[in-house]
Structure formats: structure tokens, C-alpha cells
Design a protein around this motif. Structure first.
Motif, PDB file in Angstrom:
ATOM      1  N   CYS A 136       0.824  -1.217   0.000  1.00  0.00           N
ATOM      2  CA  CYS A 136       0.000   0.000   0.000  1.00  0.00           C
ATOM      3  C   CYS A 136       0.851   1.258   0.000  1.00  0.00           C
ATOM      4  N   CYS A 137       2.074   1.139  -0.481  1.00  0.00           N
ATOM      5  CA  CYS A 137       2.962   2.293  -0.682  1.00  0.00           C
ATOM      6  C   CYS A 137       3.368   2.953   0.624  1.00  0.00           C
ATOM      7  N   SER A 138       3.579   2.172   1.667  1.00  0.00           N
ATOM      8  CA  SER A 138       4.011   2.732   2.941  1.00  0.00           C
ATOM      9  C   SER A 138       5.512   2.967   2.933  1.00  0.00           C
ATOM     10  N   ALA A 139       5.947   4.021   3.581  1.00  0.00           N
ATOM     11  CA  ALA A 139       7.369   4.356   3.715  1.00  0.00           C
ATOM     12  C   ALA A 139       7.633   4.679   5.180  1.00  0.00           C
ATOM     13  N   PRO A 140       7.855   3.668   6.030  1.00  0.00           N
ATOM     14  CA  PRO A 140       7.923   3.915   7.477  1.00  0.00           C
ATOM     15  C   PRO A 140       9.115   4.722   7.927  1.00  0.00           C
ATOM     16  N   PHE A 141      10.203   4.755   7.140  1.00  0.00           N
ATOM     17  CA  PHE A 141      11.399   5.474   7.563  1.00  0.00           C
ATOM     18  C   PHE A 141      11.681   6.657   6.638  1.00  0.00           C
ATOM     19  N   THR A 142      10.609   7.323   6.245  1.00  0.00           N
ATOM     20  CA  THR A 142      10.697   8.519   5.411  1.00  0.00           C
ATOM     21  C   THR A 142       9.951   9.650   6.088  1.00  0.00           C
ATOM     22  N   CYS A 143      10.582  10.799   6.194  1.00  0.00           N
ATOM     23  CA  CYS A 143       9.934  11.982   6.766  1.00  0.00           C
ATOM     24  C   CYS A 143       9.278  12.768   5.643  1.00  0.00           C
ATOM     25  N   PRO A 144       7.956  12.931   5.667  1.00  0.00           N
ATOM     26  CA  PRO A 144       7.298  13.663   4.578  1.00  0.00           C
ATOM     27  C   PRO A 144       7.770  15.112   4.452  1.00  0.00           C
ATOM     28  N   ALA A 145       8.132  15.745   5.570  1.00  0.00           N
ATOM     29  CA  ALA A 145       8.559  17.141   5.514  1.00  0.00           C
ATOM     30  C   ALA A 145      10.000  17.291   5.040  1.00  0.00           C
ATOM     31  N   CYS A 146      10.761  16.206   4.988  1.00  0.00           N
ATOM     32  CA  CYS A 146      12.163  16.265   4.563  1.00  0.00           C
ATOM     33  C   CYS A 146      12.368  15.635   3.195  1.00  0.00           C
ATOM     34  N   THR A 147      11.310  15.405   2.451  1.00  0.00           N
ATOM     35  CA  THR A 147      11.401  14.760   1.149  1.00  0.00           C
ATOM     36  C   THR A 147      10.890  15.728   0.088  1.00  0.00           C
ATOM     37  N   PRO A 148      11.677  16.009  -0.958  1.00  0.00           N
ATOM     38  CA  PRO A 148      12.969  15.404  -1.292  1.00  0.00           C
ATOM     39  C   PRO A 148      14.179  16.155  -0.751  1.00  0.00           C
ATOM     40  N   GLU A 149      13.979  17.325  -0.149  1.00  0.00           N
ATOM     41  CA  GLU A 149      15.108  18.120   0.346  1.00  0.00           C
ATOM     42  C   GLU A 149      15.175  18.010   1.860  1.00  0.00           C
ATOM     43  N   MET A 150      16.236  17.398   2.356  1.00  0.00           N
ATOM     44  CA  MET A 150      16.437  17.240   3.800  1.00  0.00           C
ATOM     45  C   MET A 150      17.471  18.253   4.269  1.00  0.00           C
ATOM     46  N   LEU A 151      17.161  18.913   5.347  1.00  0.00           N
ATOM     47  CA  LEU A 151      18.061  19.962   5.834  1.00  0.00           C
ATOM     48  C   LEU A 151      19.177  19.388   6.692  1.00  0.00           C
ATOM     49  N   ALA A 152      18.831  18.585   7.699  1.00  0.00           N
ATOM     50  CA  ALA A 152      19.851  18.133   8.649  1.00  0.00           C
ATOM     51  C   ALA A 152      19.527  16.737   9.131  1.00  0.00           C
ATOM     52  N   VAL A 153      20.592  16.008   9.446  1.00  0.00           N
ATOM     53  CA  VAL A 153      20.513  14.687  10.056  1.00  0.00           C
ATOM     54  C   VAL A 153      21.302  14.743  11.352  1.00  0.00           C
ATOM     55  N   SER A 154      20.740  14.177  12.400  1.00  0.00           N
ATOM     56  CA  SER A 154      21.400  14.154  13.706  1.00  0.00           C
ATOM     57  C   SER A 154      21.682  12.712  14.088  1.00  0.00           C
ATOM     58  N   ALA A 155      22.898  12.433  14.495  1.00  0.00           N
ATOM     59  CA  ALA A 155      23.312  11.079  14.874  1.00  0.00           C
ATOM     60  C   ALA A 155      23.989  11.104  16.228  1.00  0.00           C
ATOM     61  N   ASP A 156      23.696  10.104  17.031  1.00  0.00           N
ATOM     62  CA  ASP A 156      24.314   9.992  18.348  1.00  0.00           C
ATOM     63  C   ASP A 156      24.148   8.558  18.825  1.00  0.00           C
ATOM     64  N   GLY A 157      24.997   8.164  19.762  1.00  0.00           N
ATOM     65  CA  GLY A 157      24.951   6.812  20.297  1.00  0.00           C
ATOM     66  C   GLY A 157      24.060   6.710  21.515  1.00  0.00           C
ATOM     67  N   ASN A 158      23.470   5.543  21.673  1.00  0.00           N
ATOM     68  CA  ASN A 158      22.641   5.240  22.838  1.00  0.00           C
ATOM     69  C   ASN A 158      23.211   3.987  23.489  1.00  0.00           C
ATOM     70  N   ARG A 159      23.944   4.181  24.558  1.00  0.00           N
ATOM     71  CA  ARG A 159      24.609   3.053  25.212  1.00  0.00           C
ATOM     72  C   ARG A 159      23.690   2.302  26.160  1.00  0.00           C
ATOM     73  N   LYS A 160      22.446   2.767  26.301  1.00  0.00           N
ATOM     74  CA  LYS A 160      21.478   2.026  27.108  1.00  0.00           C
ATOM     75  C   LYS A 160      20.820   0.898  26.320  1.00  0.00           C
ATOM     76  N   LEU A 161      20.953   0.915  25.013  1.00  0.00           N
ATOM     77  CA  LEU A 161      20.364  -0.123  24.176  1.00  0.00           C
ATOM     78  C   LEU A 161      21.335  -1.297  24.000  1.00  0.00           C
ATOM     79  N   TYR A 162      21.912  -1.747  25.079  1.00  0.00           N
ATOM     80  CA  TYR A 162      22.837  -2.879  24.991  1.00  0.00           C
ATOM     81  C   TYR A 162      22.066  -4.185  25.098  1.00  0.00           C
ATOM     82  N   ARG A 163      22.792  -5.301  24.880  1.00  0.00           N
ATOM     83  CA  ARG A 163      22.194  -6.631  24.999  1.00  0.00           C
ATOM     84  C   ARG A 163      23.194  -7.557  25.658  1.00  0.00           C
ATOM     85  N   PHE A 164      22.715  -8.338  26.629  1.00  0.00           N
ATOM     86  CA  PHE A 164      23.583  -9.257  27.333  1.00  0.00           C
ATOM     87  C   PHE A 164      23.963 -10.435  26.444  1.00  0.00           C
ATOM     88  N   HIS A 165      25.134 -10.970  26.727  1.00  0.00           N
ATOM     89  CA  HIS A 165      25.624 -12.118  25.979  1.00  0.00           C
ATOM     90  C   HIS A 165      24.794 -13.355  26.316  1.00  0.00           C
TER      91      HIS A 165
END
Length: 862
Positions: free
Chosen positions: A367-396
Motif C-alpha cells: 500500500c505504498c508505505s514508507a515507514p522510515f521517510t519523513c514527509p517534511a524532509c522529502t525530497p530536500e532534507m536539511l539536517a541529520v542528527s546522529a548519536d549513540g545510545n549506550r542504554k540499548l545494549y544486549r547481554f551475551h
């Protein structure tokens, strides 16, 4: 004839009305007494009558005025006595009193009335006060509490009910059949034969007792008794006979477990038998899905209702820390409340839920879904922000399988691709042990090597989002928060053509040729960097960035961190799938409120632009700056930030002195960084305790080195202000620390930087207005293009798959309705400037990529 009402003194409404009447009467009496006192004072002070002898008064009364007591009393003879009681038993005094005595008499009577009615205490008269309303509500609840308890107990009385169908004595109550909820034994069997999922209660033992659907009540010679019966799973009709007969019988088939939101039901699958050809058959998986059931296994021995799985998915999105085991316990509790029994397997529930989620995802893709697309940033995206999240760990976990997940590579990048890229970066750049550098100071997030934790498989996740908080891409961290991880996300998001890339570190010249995105330090991270680094790379000082904070990923991480409560115990594949489902749910919620967020942001930006422009004009007036001086000061600040030459004017400057300066810078930034990430990146109280201890040690060492530096510098004017440093470390100060050796002879650099920051803020706000209008237009254009794509696909599927055609029509209806809501919201926010939005829509209608692209193309258009 008028109806005569009898008042009940015990009625709560009567008591409340009486209390309010007494309060009004109290206010009335006080007002009358005040007016009498004022009139007495005026009449006593007027005229030039001769002064008479003073009289002695006993009590609280005051001497009368110049005109004497008798004349003062006669002046008030025409005033009527004030009635101060609602009861007719209180007599009005016939004697004439002066205002003061009248006031005292009335106060005495009022005190007696209030003392006789304890509930008539004066209350706050402001009905608009929240605390007053809460107090009133609490009092009403308290008054009604005994009545509610009485009703709660009375509802348990069985009484002598009759069957609603045959009027025989009833023995079964079914609240789901209200208002006809009472049945005798025979009518219950007939009525609930096709309603086995109703929760019923028996009254044969003199109280309400929940019974399962497999139990029925039979009346015998010795009274009522309970018998077992076979209940058939309700499904759609599935006639499948070759002789096309119409005479069918439905018999109990193989046992099946059905789990609904009300718990577990032990039923039987329907077994259809044709009386003509004696053929037998049972519903297949297609029939079960049409009936609203989802299989827990391939054998269909256990079924879940679709609304149960959708409810569980919504619970996971709303409460990320809600585990499947807790949900299974909830369902077991509902089972027990219904008089049933049985265990619910949490592992089977999760596996079936993931299968259902993946099938729903594939359905949405059609049905033409795009779950990881921002409608307001398509086709011209201004900024992307990246950072780490060390709380999302997984035990061995040694027992976890190596099977890939359902959503492998969709949101969380594949580990093999990440490791290959990291190896390439390690070969291209010389490894630095410990911390990387930021200017002349060290910065932990820039390090290219890190030790792995022994008890963890994945140490966290690196997440990239757009400036509206839509999740775009993520990867698993295995070596701490190294610099290569955000570079990988930057490489993956290159097709989006974002202008800025915000992350913790924006200083690595050897790798800047990998991308055309401008380095961008987020607002909060820039405060933990050196002042010159902040001026050069902070988003506040980047032309075209608007008011993009670069901290949008922190808002998303606060949500994803709660997912770690359950995902850290999962297998590798299940963790990837569950995090992906959380990300899709988050983006769906953001898309539903995107038009409200953009319009609200636009209105606030316009208001803030006016305020900051006025503040800039006031600052220029305060500093006596002309436009030429402002331009010169801005140039001076930029040149000062670009100049990395140390100050060598002092005679005491040497190798040791320079090393002390670098140590002070490093310790200062280290303390600020640790304070910033103390709770954001660490969920262990023991580890935070160690960090606090290290933080205290670094702060103590920093102050000692500052004292040592001040002792080496002969000029007190170039000393470091210890109080200012301590204040900036508290986080309350937004002013960047400028060290004496960074001045380089620049006069009034702090004052120039203050003006520079205000000018940059006004410029960014002006840019933000244009950016928001463009994003509103892109949002509307994206919805319009999606509607066109759906219409085209509907035309292709018109004579093909009927089910897909219905899904496309429903999706088109939702998109069209969403577009109308969005347009109304934007027109309201823009006001007279709404024509600009329409102009932008018509100017670039074809720049939007099709939402019905394949999975690989979608990753390149987010």
C-alpha cells in the motif's frame, strides 16, 4: 397542581445547598456590617458640632463621634436590622442598636450558627481555582464514598431473577448480553451455543461464580448441577462440498486454544459434515484469518485474535518497557476472572506477534508505505542528527540462534557491512588510543579504539534522525561510541542529500572528503566543546541551518532507552525486530502529528523572531554599536576562532606552561562531558557512582591546576576566575568559557562574542521561517504524490487482487482525509502567507520520489 417536595436533611445535595447558603449569608452580613461602620464614621466626622464630654465604653466598642451617643444612634434609626439566619427560630431584635453594637451582635449570632454546622466553614469563593475545585471534588467523593460502598456490596446480591426468554428461574447471568442478561439452564445452552466467548456467572450456590464456556447448568431431581459441554470455535461459514448440498451439521473437531484479550478459551474447531455425501472438512488457515484469528503455530492448534496482537503492538509503542511475559500474566489473570484456567506461553506469543508484524509490514509496503521517510524532509532534507545510545545494549547469550531477523537491514544496519566500513576507516586513519582531540583538548567520543565489554554482545546503538525526530537508520555498537559509526550512517544517508550532519564530533579533516554534508555540532554538545570549536561548528553559527538544534536524536533516545528494559534479554534477531517495530511505531506517531508540530513551530518562530530582533536592537544600543561596528565585530570573532596560534607574550610561557593550559582545557571539557552524559548514557547506579567519584576527582584536579596557573602568571588581569569556572560547570550558565591564553590580544572578545551570538540567533530565526514554509509545502506535496501513486496502483489492481484493491482504496481514503486536515492546519498557521505555500507546491511538484519504491530504493530516499 404543584408537586410538594420533601427535604431530606441527610441528603448530600441538601447539605451542600445549606452550606452554600450559609456562606452567602455570612458574606452578606459582613458586607452590611462594613457599610454600617463606614456610614457611622462618615456621619461622626461631619459637621462642626461642639465637643461633648467623652463616655467610657466597656468592651471592644469605640467612643462615639463629636455628635454624641444619642444623636449618633438616632442617625441610624431608619436602618433596618440585618437578618443573619435561615431558620425562623431566630428572632429579630426589636430594640434599636448603634452600628457597632449591631455588628458585634450579628457576629455573635453568625459564630453560633457556624459552630452549630461544622461543615459550614468559610471556603475560597474562587470557583476558577484548580485547588478549590479539587478540594470540592474530594469532599464530594468523601461524602459519596459510603453510598458507593453500599452499592458495591448490593450488586453481589443474587435475589430471585427470572429468565429473560422463558421467565423460568434463572441460574446464569451474562453481562455481555445486557440488558437481557439472565438465563435458565436450557436457554443458556441455546443462546450461548454460538457465543462461547461470553463470560458467564452461575448462581446455583447462592453467589455469583464465574464458569467457563465448557460448563453448563442442568436441573435434575436433586437440584442444579454442572456438566461439561463441547464449545465450537466461532468462524465464518465454510461450505466446501462437491455435491453442493445445503444440509450441513457442525460437530466438535480437534481441540484448539483461542487466546483473546479476555484470556484463554479451550474450544474445538468446527467439523462440517455434509448429510448428502457424508464429506467432512474443517476451516483452513484462510478461513481462520477471515474469522479474525492468527495462528500461533503452523498446526493451528493455538490461535490469537487479531485485535489482541494489534493491542499488544500498541502497548509496546506506548509503553516500550512492557514485556511479553507481563502481557501473558495479564491474560492469565483475565482467564482466571472468567472462571477458566490454563497457561499462556510468552515465547510463543512473541514469535506469533513478530510473524504478524512482518506480514502487516509487507501488507503496508504493497500500500505504498514508507515507514522510515519523513514527509517534511522529502525530497530536500536539511539536517541529520546522529548519536549513540549506550542504554540499548544486549547481554551475551550462549543459547541464542544465528537465524536472521524479519527486519534485518531495514532499520538496523547489518553488522557485516558496518564492520567492513570500520576496518576501512581504521586503515585510512591512524589509530589514537584513549581520546581523540577537539582543538587543543581531548574528547572521548572522537576516539577510534575502544575496549569491548565482556558480558555484552551489543554495547548500544548509533541512531540517526531527521530534524523532525523521524528515525532514519541505526547500527549496533560493538566497540563503544567510535567516530566510524556516525560516518557509516552519514554514508548510508548520502542519497537524502542533507545539508548538515549533526553529531558529537565534527573535527576529523582526514575524512571530510567522504561527504559533502557540512559538519554540525548540536546545541548541547557544542556547550561541552571548546569555545572556538563551538563558534566554527555549532549549528547556531552555520548559515542556512535555521534553528535546528541537532538534539532531536536525544528526544528519540529517551524513548528507545525504555525499550532496553526488555530487548537486553532477547536474542540478537528478536532484538533487531523489536527495535525496528518500536521505530516504525514512533515514526507513525510522529507522522500523525507532523502538521501540528510544523504549524506550532512556525507560529513560535515568528514570535521569537520579533523578540530576539528587539533584544538585538537593545543590545546594539547598550554597546553603542553601529551597523559597521557590528560587521567588524562579527569578523573579529570569526578570525579569533580561526586563529589557533597560542599567546606567547608572557615571559613565563614555556613547555610546562603550555602543557598546563592543555591540561586545564582537557579537564574542563571532560567534566562538562561527564556531567552531560551521566544519566543519558548510563543506566547502572553503580557505574554512575563511579562516574560521580571520577567527576569529583577531575573537578578537584582542575581547580588545583587553575590555582597553579594563576600562581605562574604575574599579571592578575590574565588570571582565571575560579568562581566563573565553577559557575559554568554547574550547567546554569550558557556563556562559553574563554581562557586567558585564547584571547591573543583581542580586545573585548567576550563582549564581541555576546553580540555575535545574538546576531547569529536572529539570522537563524529568519532562516527558520523560510525552512518551515518549505517543509510544509513538501509535506503537502508528499501526500498529494502519494495519492496519485495509490490511484495509479488501484487502476492496475482493478481486475486483479480484490483484497489488495480494497486495501488501496482504504489507504487512499486515509491519505485524502489527512491531506485536507494538513492543509487546513497550515492555512490557519500561515494566515495571509498561505499563498506562499500554494506557490511552493506549484513550483516543485515533481521532486518527490515515489512512495511505492522497493526496499532498497526506500533506504536511498529517506
Amino acid at each position: 397542581m404543584a408537586t410538594r417536595h420533601i427535604l431530606d436533611s441527610q441528603d448530600p445535595h441538601y447539605q451542600e445547598g445549606r452550606r452554600m447558603a450559609l456562606e452567602l449569608k455570612h458574606d452578606h452580613v459582613l458586607a452590611e456590617a462594613r457599610r454600617a461602620a463606614v456610614e457611622r464614621k462618615r456621619s461622626g466626622s461631619g459637621g462642626d458640632h461642639p465637643r461633648t464630654s467623652k463616655r467610657v465604653f466597656v468592651g471592644r466598642g469605640k467612643p462615639r463621634g463629636r455628635r454624641g451617643g444619642r444623636r449618633q444612634a438616632s442617625a441610624t434609626v431608619t436602618r433596618h436590622p440585618v437578618e443573619c439566619s435561615l431558620s425562623s427560630s431566630v428572632e429579630v431584635p426589636s430594640e434599636i442598636l448603634n452600628p457597632q453594637e449591631e455588628f458585634e451582635k450579628n457576629m455573635e449570632r453568625l459564630s453560633n450558627i457556624l459552630a452549630s454546622c461544622p461543615s459550614a466553614e468559610p471556603q475560597r469563593s474562587s470557583a476558577s481555582s484548580w485547588s478549590f475545585r479539587q478540594q470540592k471534588a474530594s469532599e464530594r467523593w468523601k461524602e459519596a464514598r459510603p453510598y458507593h460502598l453500599q452499592c458495591l456490596i448490593a450488586k453481589e446480591a443474587v435475589g430471585h431473577p427470572s429468565c429473560c426468554l422463558c421467565h423460568e428461574p434463572a441460574v446464569i447471568r451474562c453481562r455481555e448480553c445486557l440488558p437481557e442478561d439472565w438465563f435458565c439452564g436450557d436457554c443458556d445452552v441455546l443462546h450461548h451455543k454460538k457465543q462461547p466467548l461470553h463470560n458467564r456467572e452461575s448462581v446455583i450456590h447462592g453467589f455469583f461464580e464465574a464458569i467457563p464456556p465448557t460448563s453448563c447448568i442442568i436441573k435434575g431431581d436433586g437440584g442444579y448441577c454442572t456438566h461439561e459441554q463441547a464449545c465450537i470455535l466461532p468462524t465464518v461459514k465454510v461450505p466446501d462440498c462437491s455435491c453442493e448440498g445445503t444440509n450441513f451439521t457442525v460437530l466438535p473437531g480437534k481441540p484448539v486454544i483461542l487466546i483473546t484479550i479476555n484470556g484463554r478459551f479451550d474450544l474445538h474447531q468446527p467439523l462440517y459434515k455434509c448429510q448428502t455425501c457424508q464429506q467432512q472438512w474443517t476451516p483452513d488457515s484462510k478461513d481462520l484469518l477471515r474469522s479474525g484469528y492468527w495462528p500461533a503455530s503452523v498446526s493451528n492448534s493455538t490461535l490469537y485474535t487479531l485485535d489482541l496482537l494489534s493491542s499488544f503492538q500498541e502497548l509496546k509503542v506506548i509503553a516500550p518497557g512492557f514485556s511479553r511475559q507481563a502481557f501473558a500474566k495479564l491474560l492469565e489473570h483475565r482467564t482466571k476472572c472468567g472462571g477458566r484456567s490454563g497457561h499462556i506461553n510468552g515465547d510463543a506469543l512473541q514469535q506469533s506477534f513478530l510473524e504478524f508484524s512482518y506480514a502487516s509490514f509487507e501488507e503496508d509496503q504493497l500500500c505504498c508505505s514508507a515507514p522510515f521517510t519523513c514527509p517534511a524532509c522529502t525530497p530536500e532534507m536539511l539536517a541529520v542528527s546522529a548519536d549513540g545510545n549506550r542504554k540499548l545494549y544486549r547481554f551475551h547469550r550462549n543459547t541464542s540462534s544465528d537465524d536472521p531477523g524479519f527486519f534485518e537491514g531495514l532499520f538496523v544496519a547489518e553488522d557485516s557491512a558496518v564492520s567492513t566500513f570500520v576496518d576501512t576507516i581504521q586503515k585510512a586513519v591512524r589509530n589514537t588510543q584513549g581520546r581523540g582531540t577537539c582543538g587543543d583538548s581531548q574528547w572521548t567520543a572522537a576516539r577510534e579504539t575502544s575496549r569491548r565489554a565482556s558480558k555484552l554482545d551489543e554495547e548500544g546503538m548509533e541512531v540517526a534522525v531527521c530534524r523532525h525526530g523521524f528515525l532514519l537508520k541505526a547500527l549496533n555498537m560493538y566497540r563503544g561510541e567510535i567516530f566510524a559509526y556516525p560516518l557509516f550512517l552519514q554514508k548510508e544517508l548520502m542519497p537524502a542529500k542533507a545539508k548538515f550532519f549533526a553529531m558529537d564530533v565534527a573535527f576529523l579533516p582526514a575524512l571530510q572528503e567522504l561527504t559533502e554534508m557540512k559538519p554540525f555540532l548540536s546545541i548541547m554538545h557544542a556547550r561541552a566543546h571548546a569555545t572556538k570549536c563551538e563558534i566554527k561548528w555549532s549549528g547556531r553559527n552555520q548559515e542556512g541551518a535555521g534553528t535546528t538544534a541537532g538534539e532531536e536524536v536525544e528526544q528519540v533516545n529517551s524513548y528507545l532507552s525504555r525499550c532496553a528494559l526488555t530487548t537486553k534479554y532477547m536474542s540478537k534477531a528478536a532484538r533487531v525486530d523489536m527495535v525496528t517495530l518500536h521505530a516504525m511505531g514512533w515514526n507513525h506517531k510522529k507522522s500523525l502529528s507532523l502538521h501540528q508540530a510544523l504549524s506550532t513551530r512556525y507560529v513560535k518562530t515568528c514570535q521569537r523572531l520579533q523578540d530576539e530582533t528587539a533584544r538585538l536592537a537593545a543590545l546594539k544600543t547598550e554597546l553603542h554599536c553601529t551597523d559597521e561596528m557590528v560587521s567588524q565585530w562579527l569578523s573579529d570573532v570569526k578570525e579569533w576562532a580561526a586563529d589557533e596560534t597560542p599567546d606567547t607574550s608572557h615571559a613565563t610561557q614555556g613547555t610546562t606552561h603550555r602543557g598546563l593550559q592543555q591540561s586545564i582545557e582537557g579537564l574542563y571539557l571532560s567534566v562538562r562531558q561527564r556531567k552531560q552524559t551521566l544519566y543519558r548514557q548510563n543506566d547502572s547506579s553503580k557505574f554512575r557512582h563511579r562516574l560521580r567519584r571520577k567527576l569529583a576527582e577531575d573537578k578537584k584536579l582542575l581547580l588545583q591546576e587553575i590555582q597553579e596557573y594563576n600562581g605562574l602568571v604575574p599579571d592578575s588581569a590574565t588570571n582565571i576566575d575560579v568562581a566563573a569556572v565553577e559557575h559554568s560547570l554547574t550547567g546554569e550558565s550558557s556563556v562559553s568559557q574563554i581562557w586567558p591564553w585564547e584571547v591573543h590580544g583581542s580586545a573585548n572578545i567576550s563582549m564581541k562574542k555576546q553580540l555575535h551570538d545574538q546576531v547569529m540567533l536572529a539570522m537563524r530565526l529568519q532562516e527558520e521561517k523560510s525552512i518551515l514554509v518549505l517543509e510544509m509545502a513538501q509535506h503537502c506535496t508528499w501526500l498529494q504524490s502519494l495519492a496519485v501513486v495509490l490511484k495509479n496502483k488501484m487502476a492496475e489492481e482493478d481486475k486483479g487482487n480484490e483484497g489488495l484493491g480494497c486495501l488501496l482504496r482504504r489507504r487512499l481514503s486515509e491519505v485524502s482525509e489527512r491531506l485536507q486536515v494538513v492543509l487546513r492546519q497550515y492555512k490557519t498557521a500561515l494566515g495571509p502567507e498561505a499563498s506562499v505555500l500554494l506557490h511552493v507546491e506549484a513550483e516543485d511538484p515533481s521532486g518527490l520520489s515515489s512512495p511505492d519504491t522497493s526496499e532498497d530504493e526506500e533506504e536511498n530516499t529517506v
